[in-house]
Design a protein around this motif. Structure first.
Motif, short mmCIF file in Angstrom:
data_model
loop_
_atom_site.label_atom_id
_atom_site.label_comp_id
_atom_site.label_asym_id
_atom_site.label_seq_id
_atom_site.Cartn_x
_atom_site.Cartn_y
_atom_site.Cartn_z
N GLU A 78 -10.63 6.75 115.34
CA GLU A 78 -10.15 7.82 116.21
C GLU A 78 -11.26 8.32 117.14
N PHE A 79 -12.46 8.46 116.58
CA PHE A 79 -13.59 8.86 117.43
C PHE A 79 -13.86 7.82 118.51
N LEU A 80 -13.79 6.54 118.13
CA LEU A 80 -14.03 5.46 119.08
C LEU A 80 -13.00 5.50 120.20
N ARG A 81 -11.75 5.78 119.85
CA ARG A 81 -10.71 5.84 120.87
C ARG A 81 -10.96 6.99 121.84
N GLU A 82 -11.26 8.17 121.32
CA GLU A 82 -11.52 9.33 122.19
C GLU A 82 -12.78 9.11 123.03
N ASN A 83 -13.80 8.51 122.41
CA ASN A 83 -15.04 8.26 123.12
C ASN A 83 -14.85 7.24 124.23
N THR A 84 -14.04 6.19 123.95
CA THR A 84 -13.75 5.17 124.96
C THR A 84 -12.98 5.75 126.12
N ALA A 85 -12.01 6.61 125.82
CA ALA A 85 -11.24 7.26 126.89
C ALA A 85 -12.16 8.12 127.77
N LEU A 86 -13.08 8.84 127.13
CA LEU A 86 -14.03 9.66 127.88
C LEU A 86 -14.96 8.78 128.72
N PHE A 87 -15.39 7.66 128.13
CA PHE A 87 -16.27 6.74 128.85
C PHE A 87 -15.56 6.14 130.06
N LEU A 88 -14.28 5.78 129.89
CA LEU A 88 -13.50 5.26 131.00
C LEU A 88 -13.39 6.30 132.11
N MET B 58 -6.24 6.64 134.50
CA MET B 58 -6.31 7.11 133.11
C MET B 58 -4.93 7.10 132.47
N SER B 59 -3.91 7.53 133.20
CA SER B 59 -2.55 7.54 132.63
C SER B 59 -2.05 6.13 132.38
N ASN B 60 -2.49 5.16 133.18
CA ASN B 60 -2.05 3.77 133.02
C ASN B 60 -2.68 3.11 131.81
N TYR B 61 -3.92 3.49 131.48
CA TYR B 61 -4.67 2.76 130.47
C TYR B 61 -5.00 3.56 129.21
N GLU B 62 -5.04 4.88 129.31
CA GLU B 62 -5.48 5.67 128.16
C GLU B 62 -4.57 5.46 126.94
N LYS B 63 -3.26 5.41 127.15
CA LYS B 63 -2.34 5.23 126.03
C LYS B 63 -2.42 3.84 125.42
#
Length: 449
Positions: free
Chosen positions: A354-364, A232-237
Motif C-alpha cells: 500500500e505504501f509503494l502504491r501511494e508513493n508511486t502515485a506521488l512520484f508519478l 493521473m486519473s488515467n493511470y493512478e487507478k
C-alpha cells in the motif's frame, strides 16, 4: 558546421576498420535488449528451471510407494540352525495432511512461477530504460563535444587575433589575458567532453559486449505537455496492474497468504494416514539334524532324505493395511509460532504494498510536474538560442565595422554558447524524463513512440 566537426571527430577517434562499427538506432533498443541482454538470459534460465518444477508438480499428489527387495542372513546358535533367504516388501502410504499441503504448496509454486515471469518483464523494461538512458547520455555528451570543440577552435582563433592587435597596440594586455583564459577554458571543456562521452559510450558497449558501435541521432520531435490531472486519473487507478514493483508486491502478499494456510493446516489438521502393505519372504534353513522319527524337521527334496542342510520349499507372505491419526503434541507450539509469524508477515507485506502504491502515485505526480516544467524550459532555451544567434550576428557585424569592441563580441559569443549547451541539456533531459515516466507505468518507450 557541427556535422563537419562530428565527421572529423569520428575520423580522429576510429580507424577505417572501426568506421564499419555496428550501427544502433534508438528505437531498436527493445529488440536489441531482448537479444543481447546477459541479465535477461540468466532470468530465462531461471524460468526454465522453474518450468520443470511446474511440469512435475502433479506427481506430488501421488501417495508414497516403497518397494524393498533384499537378501537376509540370520544365525541362531541357541536353536541349532541358520536361516537365509530373500525378502520382498511393497508399501503404499497416503498421508492426507501432507496431500492437503501439497495442494497449497503447488499453489505457491504457481504464484512463484507467475512472479518470476513478472520479474522477467520488469527486468526487460529496466534494461531498456538503462540502455536508452545511457544512449541519450552518450548523444548528449557527443553534442557537448561538438560544441566544445567548436568553442575551442573559435576561441583559439580569437586569441590569436587579439594577440596581433595587442602587439599593434590596439588592444590592452587585460583583454589579451581574458581571451587566453577563454581559450584555455574551452580547450579544457573540449578534452573533458571527449573523455565523458568515451566513458558513457563504453558503458553502453560493455552492456551488450559490443566492441565498436555507432549511435544514430534521435530524430527531433516536438513533445507536448502532459496534463497532470488527466494523466493521473488515467493511470493512478491502474498502477497496481501496470507498475511492476506494485504488481510484485501484490504477488508476494498472495504467496504469504497461502503459506499462512499451510501453517494453519500444520497447527489444526490432524495427521490422518492409510498404509497398505504386502510382504513376501523365502528362506533356507541349514544345520538341522533330521530323521524319519523326527517329522517336525524339514525334508530335503533335492537330496531325497532328511539332511543336515534341509531346505524349506515354501514361502511366507502377509498382506494387510493400517490407518490412524497422528496428533503432534510439543511440535504444536512451534507450529503456532510459525502461524503467528505468518500473519505478521502478511500484515507487513500489505503495508509495504500500500505504501509503494501511494508513493508511486506521488512520484508519478512529481514526474509529470517536472516534465511540464522541463518542456517550458526547453521551449525557452530554443527561443533563447534563436535570439542569441541573432544577437551574435548583429554584434559580429558591429565589431567588423568598429562600432563594438572585442570584449563585447566575446561576451555575446560566450552567452550564445551557454544557451546552445542549455538547449542540448534540456532536450536530452526531457527524453530521459519521458523514459522514466514510461518505466513507472510499465512501458519504458511509451511516451517516446
Amino acid at each position: 558546421m557541427l556535422t563537419i566537426l562530428r565527421i572529423i571527430l569520428i575520423c580522429n577517434l576510429f580507424s577505417m576498420t572501426q568506421l564499419m562499427a555496428e550501427s544502433v538506432d534508438f528505437y531498436d533498443l527493445p529488440k536489441i535488449v531482448g537479444e543481447k541482454s546477459y541479465q535477461l538470459k540468466l532470468k530465462e534460465i531461471e524460468i526454465q528451471k522453474k518450468k520443470i518444477d511446474m511440469d512435475t508438480r502433479n506427481i506430488r499428489y501421488l501417495p508414497t510407494m516403497d518397494f524393498e527387495h533384499s537378501p537376509f542372513f540370520e544365525k541362531l546358535p541357541s536353536e541349532g540352525f541358520d536361516r537365509k533367504g530373500l525378502y520382498s516388501s511393497l508399501n503404499l502410504n497416503w498421508n492426507f495432511q501432507e496431500q492437503g499441503n501439497v495442494f497449497l504448496t503447488n499453489l505457491i509454486m504457481e504464484l512463484e512461477y507467475e512472479r518470476i515471469l513478472l520479474e522477467y518483464k520488469a527486468l526487460y523494461q529496466k534494461e531498456i530504460f538503462d540502455q536508452a538512458f545511457q544512449y541519450c547520455e552518450t548523444l548528449k555528451l557527443l553534442a557537448f563535444y561538438d560544441y566544445d570543440f567548436s568553442n575551442e577552435s573559435d576561441a583559439e582563433k580569437q586569441y590569436q587575433t587579439i594577440q596581433k592587435l595587442y602587439k599593434q597596440g590596439i588592444e590592452s594586455y587585460l583583454v589579451t589575458q581574458n581571451s587566453k583564459v577563454d581559450y584555455l577554458f574551452y580547450k579544457y571543456n573540449a578534452i573533458k567532453s571527449k573523455l565523458d562521452q568515451q566513458k558513457s559510450q563504453s558503458l553502453f558497449r560493455r552492456k551488450f559486449l559490443l566492441k565498436d558501435v555507432t549511435l544514430k541521432d534521435i530524430p527531433e520531435k516536438e513533445f507536448s505537455v502532459l496534463p497532470v490531472n488527466e494523466t493521473m486519473s488515467n493511470y493512478e487507478k491502474n498502477l497496481s496492474a501496470i507498475n511492476f514493483d506494485i504488481v510484485l508486491s501484490i504477488n508476494q502478499v498472495k504467496i504469504l497468504e497461502v503459506e499462512k494456510q499451510v501453517r494453519f493446516n500444520e497447527l489444526w489438521v490432524p495427521d490422518f494416514f492409510v498404509n497398505l502393505y504386502n510382504n513376501n519372504s523365502k528362506q533356507t534353513i541349514s544345520g538341522i539334524n533330521g530323521s524319519f522319527s523326527q517329522s517336525e524337521y524339514l525334508y530335503d527334496f533335492a537330496r531325497n532324505d532328511f539332511s543336515l542342510y534341509a531346505k524349506n520349499p515354501d514361502s511366507f507372505s502377509s498382506t494387510g493395511a493400517s490407518f490412524g491419526i497422528r496428533v503432534p503434541l510439543f511440535d504444536r507450539w512451534i507450529s503456532k509460532n510459525e502461524f503467528d509469524k505468518s500473519k505478521i508477515e502478511i500484515k507487513f507485506a500489505k503495508s509495504q504494498s500500500e505504501f509503494l502504491r501511494e508513493n508511486t502515485a506521488l512520484f508519478l505526480y512529481e514526474l509529470l510536474q517536472q516534465h511540464n516544467n522541463l518542456i517550458e524550459l526547453y521551449n525557452i532555451s530554443l527561443e533563447s538560442k534563436k535570439t542569441a544567434d541573432e544577437n551574435f550576428q548583429i554584434m559580429e557585424r558591429a565589431y567588423k565595422t568598429g562600432s563594438a569592441s572585442i570584449v563585447e563580441l566575446q561576451t555575446v559569443d560566450r552567452r550564445q554558447r551557454e544557451v546552445m549547451r542549455s538547449a542540448i541539456q534540456n532536450r536530452y533531459d526531457l527524453i530521459q524524463l519521458r523514459l522514466q515516466i514510461g518505466l513507472l507505468l510499465g512501458d519504458t518507450m511509451k511516451f517516446l513512440n
